[in-house]
Design an enzyme around this catalytic site. Sequence first.
Site, PDB file in Angstrom:
ATOM      1  N   ALA A  79      31.453   1.785  27.222  1.00 19.94           N
ATOM      2  CA  ALA A  79      32.193   1.389  25.965  1.00 19.94           C
ATOM      3  C   ALA A  79      31.200   1.771  24.815  1.00 19.94           C
ATOM      4  O   ALA A  79      29.822   1.496  24.901  1.00 19.94           O
ATOM      5  CB  ALA A  79      32.339   0.060  25.923  1.00 19.94           C
ATOM      6  N   GLY A 122      32.881   1.560  31.553  1.00 21.70           N
ATOM      7  CA  GLY A 122      34.261   2.082  31.461  1.00 21.70           C
ATOM      8  C   GLY A 122      34.267   3.600  32.103  1.00 21.70           C
ATOM      9  O   GLY A 122      35.285   3.863  32.681  1.00 21.70           O
ATOM     10  N   GLU A 125      34.749   2.853  35.614  1.00 19.74           N
ATOM     11  CA  GLU A 125      36.317   2.683  35.794  1.00 19.74           C
ATOM     12  C   GLU A 125      37.075   3.904  35.702  1.00 19.74           C
ATOM     13  O   GLU A 125      38.213   3.893  36.224  1.00 19.74           O
ATOM     14  CB  GLU A 125      36.735   1.452  34.795  1.00 19.74           C
ATOM     15  CG  GLU A 125      35.877   0.349  35.135  1.00 19.74           C
ATOM     16  CD  GLU A 125      36.161  -1.020  33.811  1.00 19.74           C
ATOM     17  OE1 GLU A 125      36.712  -1.966  34.157  1.00 19.74           O
ATOM     18  OE2 GLU A 125      35.514  -0.556  32.696  1.00 19.74           O
ATOM     19  N   GLU A 145      28.458  -4.410  32.996  1.00 18.04           N
ATOM     20  CA  GLU A 145      28.856  -5.274  31.896  1.00 18.04           C
ATOM     21  C   GLU A 145      28.259  -6.656  31.817  1.00 18.04           C
ATOM     22  O   GLU A 145      28.035  -7.253  31.026  1.00 18.04           O
ATOM     23  CB  GLU A 145      30.146  -5.384  31.843  1.00 18.04           C
ATOM     24  CG  GLU A 145      31.153  -4.094  31.633  1.00 18.04           C
ATOM     25  CD  GLU A 145      31.304  -3.109  32.654  1.00 18.04           C
ATOM     26  OE1 GLU A 145      30.772  -3.333  33.731  1.00 18.04           O
ATOM     27  OE2 GLU A 145      32.135  -2.272  32.370  1.00 18.04           O
TER      28      GLU A 145
END
Lengths: 271, 221
Positions: A79, A122, A125, A145
């Site tokens: 992110a 992310g 992901e 994270e």
Amino acid sequence: MPTPSTNPSRPEPLPDRPAVRVDLHGHVTVLTIDRPATRNALSTEVLSGLVAGLKDASQDPDVRAVVLTGGPHLFASGADLRELREISPADYLQSERLKAWPAIAGFKKPIVAAVAGYVLGGGCEIALSCDLIIAADNATLGQPEINLGIIPGAGGTQRWSRVAGRFAAADIVLGGRTVDAWTARRLGIVSEVVPAELVVERAIEAATRLATKSPIAARLGKAALRASEEIGVTAGLDFERSQLAVLLSTQDHREGIDAFLGKRIAHFEGR
Amino acid sequence: MITVTDTNGVHTIRVIDPGAPHRMGVEAVREFDNEIKVARRAQSSVVLISVQSDAWATSAPTPDSTVAALHQCIQHLYALDTPVVVHLDGQVTGAGLGLALASDLRVASSRTTVGLGDPAEAEGLAGGAAWLLRDRVGSALHEHLMWTGETLDVSTAHAFRLVSAIGDVGDATAHAERLSHLPPTTLSALKRSTRVDVAEPLRTRLNYDQALHVVVDTDRK
């Protein structure tokens, strides 16, 4: 790790070129995240670019598969911290960036991720939302994270558990552990480890192979695979059977069988 | 106790012998580890490590904190993406042998001896020599050195391919310079081919050996 700006209150000026480059290779669309200055941090701009690229690929009948990549040096570092630092829970839940994840995970054609360098947060992901992952030998995957006092919010906890098992997932999600490409290969997440210089090329080759298959069968097969993550075995078997029944009414299935019996290569037209 | 030069594409790290109480101590290891990180950033074609005298002879027993630092250092050295040539010139034992084995080519002077140290000191647990020795040469030699504490002279070490060649530092430099003339892509490809899927097994083995070292150390106290 996600890349913070040196001055969180002053975002860097955006380059003139798009955040996501779109290239066509035969029946394969290649979407390349192109923000190296921020290590391809998943800003709203980048995610919007991915959504737009996937939408165009979805609507183009000539496109049968997609490659997602950041190039041979990195994929996405996670992110954009500048955006994430100040956002409120309410704003987060309503943000444009959340639309990106179902757009990627719900994309009906096959997606091959070509990952290199940092594949974190992310970025990881996104890769886990794809159908195949080709990893460069310099790739490092993980969900850091937890080191920021948060957890993955785009499927990391759910997908790591399903692909690697709960215990390996805990090491990654709770422990912040990263894995190299070879370890990811052994965990079954990565289908192939290749020299970084060739990762995009090899992903395009893999996607091109997928693109030679019946596009309808590919779509329904992908739906059945995804369904296996959501429903029980009995319901999954019923779903699989119903997808096959649909395919038996297609010209592609007759072409496939005729080609096999005729010892020739099948040419699927998606009908 | 380290000097560094960059010449003709070769990044040379000279490890100077600090003398018996300080050899392979935590300060020496951390200093060397820092130089490995500098070497990685320098992006030279080849790294040459010149080990003076008995700088890589371990002073038993090795404290647990030093073992932890050593294992970090060995992983960093092993993971360098350029070829590493090391010149040895004295006793190379225990973790020192681990460092030597984490390199790609080992040139040793005629006075060099290698071993895992006295089994009573369990120095074979420190420095990854177990995994690296088994990987490089074989489990039989590892177990022989570990259980007997034998020290091999350079000719025997060379016969086992523990050292690639017997020679002085000029010979090692010549090896490094020869390699530095190869195209960088070739060097990178060759190095990567020797490091397929080894980082995780090495780390696993180092963590386990370090834990065993703690067990032995605790029992001693």
